[in-house]
Motif scaffolding. Structure first.
Motif, PDB file in Angstrom:
ATOM      1  N   ARG A 196     -24.510  14.346 -10.801  1.00 52.77           N
ATOM      2  CA  ARG A 196     -24.857  15.520  -9.826  1.00 52.77           C
ATOM      3  C   ARG A 196     -23.972  16.290  -9.079  1.00 52.77           C
ATOM      4  N   ASP A 243     -27.785  -1.306 -12.556  1.00 49.22           N
ATOM      5  CA  ASP A 243     -28.489  -0.299 -11.720  1.00 49.22           C
ATOM      6  C   ASP A 243     -27.500   0.325 -10.828  1.00 49.22           C
ATOM      7  N   ARG A 244     -26.859  -0.299  -9.879  1.00 44.43           N
ATOM      8  CA  ARG A 244     -25.924   0.375  -9.151  1.00 44.43           C
ATOM      9  C   ARG A 244     -24.801   1.364  -9.855  1.00 44.43           C
ATOM     10  N   MET A 265     -26.807   4.391 -11.001  1.00 42.26           N
ATOM     11  CA  MET A 265     -26.828   5.313  -9.684  1.00 42.26           C
ATOM     12  C   MET A 265     -25.462   6.060  -9.370  1.00 42.26           C
ATOM     13  N   LEU A 266     -24.625   5.170  -9.328  1.00 38.50           N
ATOM     14  CA  LEU A 266     -23.185   5.667  -9.254  1.00 38.50           C
ATOM     15  C   LEU A 266     -23.002   6.967 -10.322  1.00 38.50           C
ATOM     16  N   LYS A 267     -23.181   6.541 -11.460  1.00 33.54           N
ATOM     17  CA  LYS A 267     -22.763   7.686 -12.512  1.00 33.54           C
ATOM     18  C   LYS A 267     -23.488   8.806 -12.626  1.00 33.54           C
ATOM     19  N   GLU A 268     -25.209   8.657 -12.149  1.00 30.23           N
ATOM     20  CA  GLU A 268     -25.678   9.886 -11.934  1.00 30.23           C
ATOM     21  C   GLU A 268     -25.243  10.485 -10.726  1.00 30.23           C
ATOM     22  N   LYS A 269     -24.794   9.904  -9.810  1.00 34.68           N
ATOM     23  CA  LYS A 269     -24.423  10.646  -8.667  1.00 34.68           C
ATOM     24  C   LYS A 269     -23.336  11.625  -8.823  1.00 34.68           C
TER      25      LYS A 269
END
Length: 409
Positions: free
Chosen positions: A40, A29-30, A33-37
């Motif tokens: 973005r 999950d982390r 999230m880092l990948k999505e960040k």
């Protein structure tokens, strides 16, 4: 005891397995999230770069805009003075000498303080007499209005840049080339009168004007050449409206109107510039116009009664001849801008011809409107001198309407 231990061992293994699974899920999950960040952030950077690229493609270079504001801005202010404060000195002694050379100071008086006319529009009288010289005032105010039209052509498209006109697509190249040629022509005209201007003490003012015009012309030509080399990287073929081809003129109606109206203006301006004082028999009351504007004083036609009467005194009216020919020069440049917009510019494969032409039409509509206003002010004064300019008003008014209609709508 051994049995109990055997029961607890599977439970312990299951708990450890669950903890490991939960830890793995948390790590994934982390990572997600880092990948999505990162995605973005990358998208934001891409959008920022796109915005900067679009801004650079749309707006003209700031250095060019500042150069035009300085060079054409000074010329625009002096032209504005010639229209609304004829004869006033705004740049000190060198400007004062130029005003005396053109005899514009004859129309400037400030003996009554703030109640004085000071060369403004109230200087225009309803009747022409030998004392008020309304024909001479007409030439000077029209020269200022024509000069405003020429220099506004350089200022308006870049300061009030339309949304559809993009620098990177070469939409401003015709304006730059035409304006640069106009600057060179005006500077050349001042050079021809260099000796007379120097003798009248206006040589420094002439040098300032020529320097501003030539420096601006060099800058505009440099940017025009640079833009013409890079314009092929942008834009592409588009579907043209019905009846239009890449070689079509932007507007046939504007082309016909400009041919008739500006063609007549250019015909008279060519006479006033290259053959001052020569009567054109095809033009009704042309001799009255020449007499009213003092052309027979500074350029009496050879072999005529005017030449015998005014020939010896003609050199004393060199300032009147200068301002009359300067008016003709600015009118010719304005006509050249309009001819460029309807004949030299074509629709093009990318359909950008109309956008390029509108950069001319808007400014020329404003310039024609000012010329129309000044011409209307002198209607009564001209009529008192047996000169009917109603046809001139109607023709110029129609051209102004067409240019404004197609330029702003």
């Amino acid at each position: 005891m051994t049995a109990r231990r055997r029961v607890k061992e599977p439970e312990t293994v299951a708990a450890v397995s669950n903890e490991a699974e939960n830890s793995s899920v948390a790590k994934s999950d982390r990572a997600l999230m880092l990948k999505e960040k990162k995605h973005r952030h990358a998208d934001a950077e891409l959008e920022k770069r796109k915005a900067n690229s679009l801004r650079e493609m749309h707006f003209a270079p700031m250095a060019l805009v500042i150069s035009i504001m300085i060079c054409s801005g000074v010329m625009w202010v002096m032209a504005f003075r010639d229209v609304f404060a004829t004869g006033s000195s705004i740049l000190g002694p060198i400007d004062d000498a130029m005003q005396h050379f053109t005899k514009s100071t004859d129309f400037f008086e400030e003996s009554k303080g703030w109640k004085s006319q000071q060369g403004g529009l109230s200087t225009v009288k309803s009747a022409t007499t030998d004392d008020n010289n309304m024909g001479g005032l007409f030439v000077r105010k029209m020269a200022g209005a024509a000069s405003l039209a020429v220099h506004s052509q350089k200022i308006v498209p870049f300061i009030f840049q339309p949304d559809g006109a993009h620098w990177a697509r070469g939409h401003f190249i015709p304006v730059l080339f035409a304006s640069a040629l106009g600057n060179v022509a005006i500077a050349g005209f001042y050079t021809i009168y260099a000796e007379d201007l120097k003798g009248a003490g206006a040589g420094q003012m002439s040098m300032v004007i020529c320097s501003l015009l030539l420096v601006e012309a060099i800058i505009m030509l440099g940017y025009a050449i640079s833009a013409s080399r890079g314009k092929e990287k942008c834009g592409g073929n588009v579907k043209l409206p019905a009846g239009k081809t890449p070689n079509s003129v932007p507007s046939r109606i504007v082309a016909r109107t400009v041919t008739i109206a500006s063609g007549a203006i250019a015909f008279i301006a060519i006479r006033d510039l290259f053959f001052p004082g020569q009567i054109i028999t095809l033009i009704p009351r042309d001799d009255v116009y020449l007499e009213w504007t003092n052309a027979f004083f500074h350029s009496p036609p050879p072999g005529t009664a005017e030449a015998e009467e005014n020939g010896l005194e003609a050199p004393l009216y060199v300032g009147d001849k200068f301002i009359s020919q300067l008016l003709a020069m600015h009118l010719l440049i304005s006509c050249f801008h309009k001819f460029t917009s309807v004949f030299l510019i074509r629709t093009g494969k990318d359909g950008s011809g109309e956008i390029k032409s509108k950069n001319f039409w808007k400014s020329q509509a404003l310039g024609d409107g000012l010329l129309l206003f000044i011409l209307r002010l002198f209607t009564s004064a001209a009529k008192s001198a047996s000169l009917d300019i109603r046809w001139h008003l109607m023709m110029l008014g129609y051209e102004t309407f067409i240019l404004a209609l197609y330029g702003f709508v």
